[in-house]
Design a protein around this motif. Sequence first.
Motif, PDB file in Angstrom:
ATOM      1  N   ASP A  27       0.737  -1.245   0.017  1.00 19.52           N
ATOM      2  CA  ASP A  27       0.061   0.003  -0.106  1.00 19.52           C
ATOM      3  C   ASP A  27       1.018   1.082  -0.025  1.00 19.52           C
ATOM      4  OD1 ASP A  27      -2.358  -1.352   0.195  1.00 19.52           O
ATOM      5  OD2 ASP A  27      -2.294  -1.566   2.268  1.00 19.52           O
ATOM      6  N   VAL A  28       2.115   1.181   0.341  1.00 16.24           N
ATOM      7  CA  VAL A  28       2.975   2.444   0.427  1.00 16.24           C
ATOM      8  C   VAL A  28       4.276   2.256  -0.594  1.00 16.24           C
ATOM      9  CG1 VAL A  28       2.032   2.913   2.863  1.00 16.24           C
ATOM     10  CG2 VAL A  28       4.181   1.401   2.291  1.00 16.24           C
ATOM     11  N   ALA A  29       4.224   1.284  -1.336  1.00 13.35           N
ATOM     12  CA  ALA A  29       5.625   1.211  -2.210  1.00 13.35           C
ATOM     13  C   ALA A  29       5.753   2.430  -3.259  1.00 13.35           C
ATOM     14  CB  ALA A  29       5.514  -0.046  -3.054  1.00 13.35           C
ATOM     15  N   ASP A  30       4.453   2.851  -3.568  1.00 14.71           N
ATOM     16  CA  ASP A  30       4.448   4.296  -4.526  1.00 14.71           C
ATOM     17  C   ASP A  30       5.221   5.350  -3.749  1.00 14.71           C
ATOM     18  OD1 ASP A  30       1.959   3.845  -3.214  1.00 14.71           O
ATOM     19  OD2 ASP A  30       1.709   5.762  -4.100  1.00 14.71           O
ATOM     20  N   LEU A  31       5.181   5.461  -2.284  1.00 14.71           N
ATOM     21  CA  LEU A  31       5.612   6.430  -1.871  1.00 14.71           C
ATOM     22  C   LEU A  31       7.367   6.424  -1.907  1.00 14.71           C
ATOM     23  CD1 LEU A  31       3.329   6.608   1.298  1.00 14.71           C
ATOM     24  CD2 LEU A  31       3.249   8.049  -0.705  1.00 14.71           C
ATOM     25  N   LEU A  32       8.133   5.426  -2.118  1.00 16.01           N
ATOM     26  CA  LEU A  32       9.332   5.302  -1.796  1.00 16.01           C
ATOM     27  C   LEU A  32      10.207   5.520  -2.920  1.00 16.01           C
ATOM     28  CD1 LEU A  32       9.122   1.852  -0.019  1.00 16.01           C
ATOM     29  CD2 LEU A  32       9.461   4.024   1.128  1.00 16.01           C
ATOM     30  N   LEU A  33      11.430   5.976  -2.521  1.00 11.82           N
ATOM     31  CA  LEU A  33      12.562   6.282  -3.631  1.00 11.82           C
ATOM     32  C   LEU A  33      13.647   5.120  -3.343  1.00 11.82           C
ATOM     33  CD1 LEU A  33      13.032  10.094  -3.034  1.00 11.82           C
ATOM     34  CD2 LEU A  33      12.132   8.983  -4.856  1.00 11.82           C
ATOM     35  N   CYS A  34      14.249   4.944  -4.690  1.00  8.97           N
ATOM     36  CA  CYS A  34      15.396   4.147  -4.554  1.00  8.97           C
ATOM     37  C   CYS A  34      16.390   4.643  -3.985  1.00  8.97           C
ATOM     38  CB  CYS A  34      15.326   3.846  -6.096  1.00  8.97           C
ATOM     39  SG  CYS A  34      17.209   2.804  -6.328  1.00  8.97           S
ATOM     40  N   PRO A  35      17.186   4.166  -3.003  1.00  8.31           N
ATOM     41  CA  PRO A  35      18.231   4.567  -2.405  1.00  8.31           C
ATOM     42  C   PRO A  35      19.602   4.605  -3.135  1.00  8.31           C
ATOM     43  CG  PRO A  35      17.729   2.400  -1.430  1.00  8.31           C
ATOM     44  CD  PRO A  35      16.655   2.815  -2.357  1.00  8.31           C
ATOM     45  N   LEU A  71       8.382   3.456  -6.217  1.00 11.61           N
ATOM     46  CA  LEU A  71       8.871   1.881  -6.045  1.00 11.61           C
ATOM     47  C   LEU A  71       7.377   1.107  -6.402  1.00 11.61           C
ATOM     48  CD1 LEU A  71      11.647   1.481  -3.792  1.00 11.61           C
ATOM     49  CD2 LEU A  71      11.584   2.672  -5.995  1.00 11.61           C
ATOM     50  N   ALA A  72       7.613  -0.227  -6.801  1.00  8.23           N
ATOM     51  CA  ALA A  72       6.439  -1.173  -7.176  1.00  8.23           C
ATOM     52  C   ALA A  72       7.022  -2.288  -6.423  1.00  8.23           C
ATOM     53  CB  ALA A  72       6.357  -1.290  -8.542  1.00  8.23           C
ATOM     54  N   THR A 132       9.660  -8.790  -3.993  1.00  9.37           N
ATOM     55  CA  THR A 132      10.535  -7.710  -4.496  1.00  9.37           C
ATOM     56  C   THR A 132      10.130  -6.576  -4.654  1.00  9.37           C
ATOM     57  OG1 THR A 132      11.775  -9.670  -5.478  1.00  9.37           O
ATOM     58  CG2 THR A 132      12.538  -7.232  -6.021  1.00  9.37           C
ATOM     59  N   VAL A 133      10.762  -5.635  -4.051  1.00 11.75           N
ATOM     60  CA  VAL A 133      10.501  -3.833  -4.593  1.00 11.75           C
ATOM     61  C   VAL A 133      11.367  -3.479  -5.481  1.00 11.75           C
ATOM     62  CG1 VAL A 133      10.444  -1.728  -3.310  1.00 11.75           C
ATOM     63  CG2 VAL A 133       9.691  -3.699  -1.978  1.00 11.75           C
ATOM     64  N   ARG A 134      11.027  -2.924  -6.616  1.00 15.59           N
ATOM     65  CA  ARG A 134      11.634  -2.620  -7.800  1.00 15.59           C
ATOM     66  C   ARG A 134      11.591  -0.986  -7.984  1.00 15.59           C
ATOM     67  NH1 ARG A 134      13.686  -7.125 -10.109  1.00 15.59           N
ATOM     68  NH2 ARG A 134      12.586  -9.169  -9.750  1.00 15.59           N
ATOM     69  N   SER A 187      16.755  -3.699  -7.356  1.00 11.37           N
ATOM     70  CA  SER A 187      15.729  -4.320  -6.407  1.00 11.37           C
ATOM     71  C   SER A 187      16.057  -4.527  -5.187  1.00 11.37           C
ATOM     72  CB  SER A 187      15.430  -5.586  -7.208  1.00 11.37           C
ATOM     73  OG  SER A 187      16.446  -6.423  -7.275  1.00 11.37           O
ATOM     74  N   PHE A 188      14.681  -4.882  -4.194  1.00 13.29           N
ATOM     75  CA  PHE A 188      15.216  -5.003  -2.926  1.00 13.29           C
ATOM     76  C   PHE A 188      14.292  -6.102  -2.418  1.00 13.29           C
ATOM     77  CE2 PHE A 188      16.010  -0.903  -4.156  1.00 13.29           C
ATOM     78  CZ  PHE A 188      17.177  -0.465  -3.986  1.00 13.29           C
ATOM     79  N   ASP A 189      14.739  -7.064  -1.738  1.00 15.39           N
ATOM     80  CA  ASP A 189      13.795  -8.158  -1.191  1.00 15.39           C
ATOM     81  C   ASP A 189      13.145  -7.511   0.088  1.00 15.39           C
ATOM     82  OD1 ASP A 189      14.731  -9.868  -3.358  1.00 15.39           O
ATOM     83  OD2 ASP A 189      16.302 -10.753  -2.244  1.00 15.39           O
ATOM     84  N   LEU A 190      11.779  -8.210  -0.046  1.00 16.42           N
ATOM     85  CA  LEU A 190      11.094  -8.096   1.011  1.00 16.42           C
ATOM     86  C   LEU A 190      11.520  -9.144   2.354  1.00 16.42           C
ATOM     87  CD1 LEU A 190       8.513  -6.410   1.853  1.00 16.42           C
ATOM     88  CD2 LEU A 190       7.031  -8.290   1.256  1.00 16.42           C
TER      89      LEU A 190
END
Length: 287
Positions: free
Chosen positions: A4-12, A22-23, A28-30, A36-39
Amino acid sequence: MLADVADLLLCPQCRAADVHGLALQGRTVRCPRGHSFDLAKQGYVNLLPGGVPRHADTAGMVAARERFLGSGAYAPIREAVRTAARQPSPDVSAGSLTMLEAGAGTGYYLAGCLTDRDRGLALDISPAAARRAARAHPRIGAVVADTWAGLPVRTGSIDVLLAVFAPRNPAEFARVLAPHGRALVVAPLPDHLAGLRSTLGLLDIEEDKEAHLLARMSGHLVAADSTDIRFTLRLTPAAVADLVGMGPNAFHRRSEQRAGAAEGPDPAAGAPSEVEVAVRLWEFTRA
């Protein structure tokens, strides 16, 4: 939930998603550029470059905080934060809020502010804290991140930002707040836990802490209001031990022990049963 909040995030790594976020794809968050970053299996994502810093809260500190806050000892602070966070705003539709807590710890304060129509981001540098925050409320997404290094959050995306006894990055706070957004900051007053600090030799609160806070906010955030919260707690020795062990004093006492200094009184024995809580809740808006 992180979905629900992935779209608020920036790729570090590239910070390329300040428009689209992000999605979450499976576990995985991409980002749009393919990073990519594993959950984690506990439901949080680690966006912290490199390893976990030594000053991150340990699992033991997080457990102590969960016990202490779960007892309701700081419920008056949480209620004051919730009341301030839920103030109506003509710029927020249908009472739905996007909230972020920096230095969220267990997510106790953020969870107390959210409704089932909101969504919340809990950011903390400690994976142990993120594991707990991910379970604090069904509308929370937990992220491991360093407030000092910059928030991995899209510009202008946050309605209410919380920083309760937590590190503050005024420039980043102002950046992520929406134009109508507000930052709620809770900081100790000089007499906060004074008797306990004196008895147990705990860390002092700097005399000019408030002036320092306002000076750092200058140019980024403007103080719109403040409220003092004062009450007395009657604590068991076990609760005193948790209060001492859940914050910076845990590191302080550990450092003294490594240096061979006297440990001071045992926080679980002989500590005062009455403890005075004195904090100030600040409300800031963008400058």
